[in-house]
Design an enzyme around this catalytic site. Structure first.
Site, PDB file in Angstrom:
ATOM      1  N   CYS A   1     -15.566   4.224   1.768  1.00  0.00           N
ATOM      2  CA  CYS A   1     -16.978   4.044   1.413  1.00  0.00           C
ATOM      3  C   CYS A   1     -16.938   2.478   0.445  1.00  0.00           C
TER       4      CYS A   1
ATOM      5  N   ASP B   1       0.671  -1.230   0.113  1.00  0.00           N
ATOM      6  CA  ASP B   1       0.031   0.107   0.105  1.00  0.00           C
ATOM      7  C   ASP B   1       0.891   1.353  -0.065  1.00  0.00           C
TER       8      ASP B   1
ATOM      9  N   CYS C   1     -21.493   0.313 -10.881  1.00  0.00           N
ATOM     10  CA  CYS C   1     -20.875   0.982 -10.117  1.00  0.00           C
ATOM     11  C   CYS C   1     -20.979   2.322 -10.208  1.00  0.00           C
TER      12      CYS C   1
ATOM     13  N   CYS D   1     -21.279  -3.921  -7.211  1.00  0.00           N
ATOM     14  CA  CYS D   1     -20.701  -5.066  -8.369  1.00  0.00           C
ATOM     15  C   CYS D   1     -20.994  -6.438  -8.119  1.00  0.00           C
TER      16      CYS D   1
ATOM     17  N   CYS E   1     -22.459   5.133  -7.432  1.00  0.00           N
ATOM     18  CA  CYS E   1     -21.686   6.251  -6.577  1.00  0.00           C
ATOM     19  C   CYS E   1     -22.214   7.581  -6.249  1.00  0.00           C
TER      20      CYS E   1
HETATM   21  C1  B12 Z   1      -4.382   6.762  -3.197  1.00  0.00           C
HETATM   22  C2  B12 Z   1      -5.152   5.583  -2.888  1.00  0.00           C
HETATM   23  C3  B12 Z   1      -6.662   5.744  -2.860  1.00  0.00           C
HETATM   24  C4  B12 Z   1      -7.029   7.169  -3.028  1.00  0.00           C
HETATM   25  C5  B12 Z   1      -7.353   7.251  -4.521  1.00  0.00           C
HETATM   26  C6  B12 Z   1      -8.291   6.201  -5.296  1.00  0.00           C
HETATM   27  C7  B12 Z   1      -8.029   5.876  -6.741  1.00  0.00           C
HETATM   28  N1  B12 Z   1      -8.600   5.402  -7.372  1.00  0.00           N
HETATM   29  O1  B12 Z   1      -6.687   6.177  -7.264  1.00  0.00           O
HETATM   30  C8  B12 Z   1      -8.594   7.064  -2.097  1.00  0.00           C
HETATM   31  C9  B12 Z   1      -8.242   7.325  -0.803  1.00  0.00           C
HETATM   32  C10 B12 Z   1      -9.594   7.724  -2.845  1.00  0.00           C
HETATM   33  C11 B12 Z   1      -8.611   5.590  -2.102  1.00  0.00           C
HETATM   34  C12 B12 Z   1      -9.815   4.931  -1.814  1.00  0.00           C
HETATM   35  C13 B12 Z   1     -10.033   3.521  -1.849  1.00  0.00           C
HETATM   36  N2  B12 Z   1      -9.075   2.619  -1.806  1.00  0.00           N
HETATM   37 CO1  B12 Z   1      -7.084   3.027  -2.067  1.00  0.00          CO
HETATM   38  N3  B12 Z   1      -5.443   3.378  -2.444  1.00  0.00           N
HETATM   39  C14 B12 Z   1      -4.476   4.395  -2.842  1.00  0.00           C
HETATM   40  C15 B12 Z   1      -3.167   3.797  -3.150  1.00  0.00           C
HETATM   41  C16 B12 Z   1      -2.417   4.163  -2.095  1.00  0.00           C
HETATM   42  C17 B12 Z   1      -2.464   4.628  -4.543  1.00  0.00           C
HETATM   43  C18 B12 Z   1      -3.539   4.399  -5.811  1.00  0.00           C
HETATM   44  C19 B12 Z   1      -3.077   5.358  -6.803  1.00  0.00           C
HETATM   45  O2  B12 Z   1      -1.936   5.056  -7.448  1.00  0.00           O
HETATM   46  N4  B12 Z   1      -4.165   5.957  -7.387  1.00  0.00           N
HETATM   47  C20 B12 Z   1      -3.787   6.812  -8.493  1.00  0.00           C
HETATM   48  C21 B12 Z   1      -4.508   5.945  -9.752  1.00  0.00           C
HETATM   49  C22 B12 Z   1      -4.485   7.048 -11.053  1.00  0.00           C
HETATM   50  O3  B12 Z   1      -3.765   4.966  -9.985  1.00  0.00           O
HETATM   51  P1  B12 Z   1      -4.817   3.603  -9.975  1.00  0.00           P
HETATM   52  O4  B12 Z   1      -6.063   3.657  -9.426  1.00  0.00           O
HETATM   53  O5  B12 Z   1      -4.000   2.364  -9.449  1.00  0.00           O
HETATM   54  O6  B12 Z   1      -5.182   3.488 -11.537  1.00  0.00           O
HETATM   55  C23 B12 Z   1      -4.663   2.877 -12.594  1.00  0.00           C
HETATM   56  C24 B12 Z   1      -5.453   1.972 -13.212  1.00  0.00           C
HETATM   57  O7  B12 Z   1      -6.873   2.502 -12.934  1.00  0.00           O
HETATM   58  C25 B12 Z   1      -5.104   2.269 -14.629  1.00  0.00           C
HETATM   59  N5  B12 Z   1      -5.862   2.374 -15.799  1.00  0.00           N
HETATM   60  C26 B12 Z   1      -6.629   3.226 -16.072  1.00  0.00           C
HETATM   61  N6  B12 Z   1      -7.683   3.132 -16.859  1.00  0.00           N
HETATM   62  C27 B12 Z   1      -7.366   1.697 -17.288  1.00  0.00           C
HETATM   63  C28 B12 Z   1      -7.827   0.870 -18.229  1.00  0.00           C
HETATM   64  C29 B12 Z   1      -7.592  -0.163 -18.363  1.00  0.00           C
HETATM   65  C30 B12 Z   1      -8.174  -1.102 -19.431  1.00  0.00           C
HETATM   66  C31 B12 Z   1      -6.365  -0.743 -17.525  1.00  0.00           C
HETATM   67  C32 B12 Z   1      -6.100  -2.304 -17.543  1.00  0.00           C
HETATM   68  C33 B12 Z   1      -5.898  -0.086 -16.354  1.00  0.00           C
HETATM   69  C34 B12 Z   1      -6.248   1.384 -16.328  1.00  0.00           C
HETATM   70  O8  B12 Z   1      -4.136   3.187 -14.854  1.00  0.00           O
HETATM   71  C35 B12 Z   1      -4.007   3.780 -13.631  1.00  0.00           C
HETATM   72  C36 B12 Z   1      -2.470   4.082 -13.465  1.00  0.00           C
HETATM   73  O9  B12 Z   1      -1.945   5.194 -14.350  1.00  0.00           O
HETATM   74  C37 B12 Z   1      -3.257   2.349  -3.475  1.00  0.00           C
HETATM   75  C38 B12 Z   1      -2.163   1.493  -3.078  1.00  0.00           C
HETATM   76  C39 B12 Z   1      -0.928   1.631  -4.037  1.00  0.00           C
HETATM   77  N7  B12 Z   1       0.000   1.790  -3.735  1.00  0.00           N
HETATM   78  O10 B12 Z   1      -1.169   1.213  -5.162  1.00  0.00           O
HETATM   79  C40 B12 Z   1      -4.620   2.110  -2.563  1.00  0.00           C
HETATM   80  C41 B12 Z   1      -5.552   0.985  -2.920  1.00  0.00           C
HETATM   81  C42 B12 Z   1      -5.945   1.333  -4.578  1.00  0.00           C
HETATM   82  N8  B12 Z   1      -6.977   1.396  -2.241  1.00  0.00           N
HETATM   83  C43 B12 Z   1      -7.583   0.232  -2.092  1.00  0.00           C
HETATM   84  C44 B12 Z   1      -8.729   0.181  -1.486  1.00  0.00           C
HETATM   85  C45 B12 Z   1      -9.209  -1.179  -0.734  1.00  0.00           C
HETATM   86  C46 B12 Z   1      -9.484   1.360  -1.450  1.00  0.00           C
HETATM   87  C47 B12 Z   1     -11.008   1.232  -1.044  1.00  0.00           C
HETATM   88  C48 B12 Z   1     -11.839   0.315  -1.488  1.00  0.00           C
HETATM   89  C49 B12 Z   1     -11.295   1.809   0.287  1.00  0.00           C
HETATM   90  C50 B12 Z   1     -12.639   1.905   0.802  1.00  0.00           C
HETATM   91  N9  B12 Z   1     -13.237   1.023   1.011  1.00  0.00           N
HETATM   92  O11 B12 Z   1     -12.921   3.148   1.268  1.00  0.00           O
HETATM   93  C51 B12 Z   1     -11.306   2.782  -1.755  1.00  0.00           C
HETATM   94  C52 B12 Z   1     -11.840   2.557  -3.557  1.00  0.00           C
HETATM   95  C53 B12 Z   1     -11.910   3.798  -3.986  1.00  0.00           C
HETATM   96  C54 B12 Z   1     -12.005   3.572  -5.609  1.00  0.00           C
HETATM   97  N10 B12 Z   1     -13.183   3.347  -6.125  1.00  0.00           N
HETATM   98  O12 B12 Z   1     -10.934   3.519  -6.168  1.00  0.00           O
HETATM   99  C55 B12 Z   1      -6.857  -0.969  -2.369  1.00  0.00           C
HETATM  100  C56 B12 Z   1      -7.319  -1.631  -3.654  1.00  0.00           C
HETATM  101  C57 B12 Z   1      -7.584  -3.196  -3.812  1.00  0.00           C
HETATM  102  C58 B12 Z   1      -8.310  -3.579  -4.934  1.00  0.00           C
HETATM  103  N11 B12 Z   1      -8.841  -4.843  -4.873  1.00  0.00           N
HETATM  104  O13 B12 Z   1      -8.423  -2.849  -5.904  1.00  0.00           O
HETATM  105  C59 B12 Z   1      -5.182  -0.406  -2.674  1.00  0.00           C
HETATM  106  C60 B12 Z   1      -4.386  -1.377  -3.629  1.00  0.00           C
HETATM  107  C61 B12 Z   1      -4.492  -0.688  -1.287  1.00  0.00           C
HETATM  108  C62 B12 Z   1      -3.998  -1.975  -1.000  1.00  0.00           C
HETATM  109  N12 B12 Z   1      -2.408  -2.268  -0.883  1.00  0.00           N
HETATM  110  O14 B12 Z   1      -4.861  -3.144  -0.828  1.00  0.00           O
HETATM  111  N13 B12 Z   1      -7.346   4.898  -2.378  1.00  0.00           N
HETATM  112  S1  SF4 Z   2     -18.673  -5.371 -13.295  1.00  0.00           S
HETATM  113 FE1  SF4 Z   2     -18.348  -4.183 -11.355  1.00  0.00          FE
HETATM  114  S2  SF4 Z   2     -16.656  -2.673 -11.823  1.00  0.00           S
HETATM  115 FE2  SF4 Z   2     -17.550  -3.558 -13.684  1.00  0.00          FE
HETATM  116  S3  SF4 Z   2     -19.065  -1.944 -14.357  1.00  0.00           S
HETATM  117 FE3  SF4 Z   2     -20.137  -3.685 -13.165  1.00  0.00          FE
HETATM  118  S4  SF4 Z   2     -20.055  -2.883 -11.066  1.00  0.00           S
HETATM  119 FE4  SF4 Z   2     -18.728  -1.621 -12.223  1.00  0.00          FE
HETATM  120  S1  SF4 Z   3     -15.903   4.731  -2.751  1.00  0.00           S
HETATM  121 FE1  SF4 Z   3     -17.804   5.894  -2.729  1.00  0.00          FE
HETATM  122  S2  SF4 Z   3     -17.681   7.690  -3.340  1.00  0.00           S
HETATM  123 FE2  SF4 Z   3     -15.615   6.817  -4.026  1.00  0.00          FE
HETATM  124  S3  SF4 Z   3     -15.966   6.135  -5.841  1.00  0.00           S
HETATM  125 FE3  SF4 Z   3     -16.865   4.382  -4.799  1.00  0.00          FE
HETATM  126  S4  SF4 Z   3     -19.075   4.606  -4.435  1.00  0.00           S
HETATM  127 FE4  SF4 Z   3     -17.980   6.531  -5.066  1.00  0.00          FE
END
Ligand code: B12
Ligand code: SF4
Ligand code: SF4
Length: 335
Positions: free
Chosen positions: A232, A126, A186, A239, A190
């Site tokens: 959240c 993480d 999803c 899903c 949201c």
């Molecule tokens: C910062 C962070 C957050 C932030 C920002 C979330 C976000 N979506 O970026 C906040 C605080 C909002 C957050 C919330 C949550 N988080 Co968080 N978070 C992180 C963290 C530390 C970094 C994520 C990151 O780099 N974000 C920047 C974005 C740009 O990167 P990304 O989401 O990984 O996006 C990549 C892909 O989407 C990809 N992508 C984009 N388009 C496409 C299209 C295709 C086809 C493909 C293949 C890829 C792709 O490109 C992006 C990178 O350039 C990671 C741990 C880590 N080091 O990775 C945990 C992590 C992602 N979080 C996690 C969790 C559990 C959550 C929550 C569920 C917690 C909760 N219940 O409240 C929520 C989910 C929100 C959501 N819908 O994403 C888990 C996810 C596990 C999983 N099964 O995915 C992680 C991996 C932590 C862990 N080690 O377990 N989180």
């Molecule tokens: S399968 Fe899950 S992640 Fe994919 S669009 Fe439906 S609810 Fe969203």
């Molecule tokens: S964690 Fe809640 S507020 Fe954030 S993207 Fe998912 S549904 Fe929306």
């Protein structure tokens, strides 16, 4: 058995529900991170500004990396937080033993075994600058859904990720297909419009606002947070891939996912540590949780909270005071 197979087997023995191996190369989508940060979608998470370049390629973090072992540890054993009058909702991951410590100790054992084989590696859970979901997708654990979560066909998305960057070129797994199809549940679930097809605007996301955002929550964002006091899960609850998610159960829940808002708002430091000391919510701190509980009272629509909020309106802490006054203004007068 090859080193790759043995390594995945060790991870499973250490409690991982799923494990896979990716090459230590950035996926094409890694470059999307830069745009995401530049567009301001990271909000106040300043670490993205500092280390966006490192995050895009794991070899900048561990130059010896040739492969990446990515593991998923399910927490699907906990129940979803229902919407119950007077109760605060807590995301499932947050009611378990803190996964940072739990998974680190398990993966330390896997790293020790790897070293006995003459190889080496570096562990991430993480907090390291690694795009964990992207490497997880490349390692065949699942696909990145429209909700931005990494989803496994076997265990859904309720899992935490941990892994090892490894200094050996190991046989990689094949990436899994995208199984979202035409579903958009999803996006509809949201409440704040934070999701747009695999791109999340953190500034609108309740999980960002109630955990990462410090100080006063911007007024326009408060109503969308509903009664979520920590994280959240709405975009995961919606899903269909989570309907039958299973787990081996390394991460067990310590608390229910709903707790009385009155109790949460009234916790003192000792009470907070007793309740949340072993969970990931310790870093939210008592003040952050109290702010979120007071805000949720305003979103609950329950006149019964007026007395608590009236005294909160005189709180010496400006964040708690302003939040209490806003919440009070939203509640109906007592009949
Ligand atoms: C910062 C962070 C957050 C932030 C920002 C979330 C976000 N979506 O970026 C906040 C605080 C909002 C957050 C919330 C949550 N988080 Co968080 N978070 C992180 C963290 C530390 C970094 C994520 C990151 O780099 N974000 C920047 C974005 C740009 O990167 P990304 O989401 O990984 O996006 C990549 C892909 O989407 C990809 N992508 C984009 N388009 C496409 C299209 C295709 C086809 C493909 C293949 C890829 C792709 O490109 C992006 C990178 O350039 C990671 C741990 C880590 N080091 O990775 C945990 C992590 C992602 N979080 C996690 C969790 C559990 C959550 C929550 C569920 C917690 C909760 N219940 O409240 C929520 C989910 C929100 C959501 N819908 O994403 C888990 C996810 C596990 C999983 N099964 O995915 C992680 C991996 C932590 C862990 N080690 O377990 N989180
Ligand atoms: S399968 Fe899950 S992640 Fe994919 S669009 Fe439906 S609810 Fe969203
Ligand atoms: S964690 Fe809640 S507020 Fe954030 S993207 Fe998912 S549904 Fe929306």
């Amino acid at each position: 058995m090859s080193l790759a197979q043995e390594l995945k087997e060790r991870a499973r023995q250490a409690g991982a529900d799923i494990a896979g191996i990716a090459p230590a190369q950035p996926a094409p989508q890694a470059a999307l991170l830069e745009d995401w940060v530049k567009a301001g979608l990271a909000g106040s998470m300043a670490f993205f500004q500092r280390d966006a370049a490192v995050r895009q390629d794991i070899r900048r973090w561990y130059p010896q990396a040739r492969s990446v072992l990515v593991c998923g540890f399910s927490y699907a054993g906990s129940a979803a937080a229902p919407a119950v009058p007077g109760q605060g909702r807590i995301a499932r991951y947050a009611v378990h033993e803190d996964y940072h410590a739990a998974l680190k100790s398990r993966m330390d054992g896997v790293l020790a075994w790897l070293r006995q084989q003459g190889a080496d590696g570096r562990l991430f859970v993480d907090t390291s600058p690694v795009l964990e979901r992207l490497y997880g997708a490349a390692a065949g654990l699942g696909w990145i859904g429209r909700n931005c979560l990494l989803i496994s066909q076997d265990i859904g998305s309720y899992f935490c990720i941990a892994g090892l960057a490894v200094d050996r070129a190991l046989e990689p797994d094949a990436p899994a297909p995208d199984l979202c199809g035409s579903c958009r549940k999803c996006l509809q679930a949201c409440p704040s419009g934070a999701l747009a097809e695999r791109r999340l605007d953190a500034r609108l996301c309740s999980a960002y606002l109630n955990i990462e955002h410090k100080g006063i929550i911007p007024e326009g964002r408060r109503a969308g947070m509903g009664c979520w006091v920590a994280g959240c899960d709405l975009c995961q609850e919606a899903c269909p891939w989570n309907d039958y998610a299973g787990t081996k159960g390394l991460l067990q829940p310590l608390l229910p996912t709903q707790l009385s808002l009155e109790r949460l708002a009234a916790l003192d430091e000792l009470g907070f540590k007793k309740l949340f000391g072993a969970t990931p919510l310790l870093r939210l701190k008592r003040r952050g949780l109290a702010r979120n509980a007071i805000l949720a009272m305003g979103n609950s629509g329950e006149a019964g909270f007026r007395t608590i909020l009236e005294s909160g309106g005189a709180d010496p802490d400006p964040v708690l005071r302003e939040t209490a006054l806003w919440s009070l203004s939203r509640l109906p007068l007592r009949g």
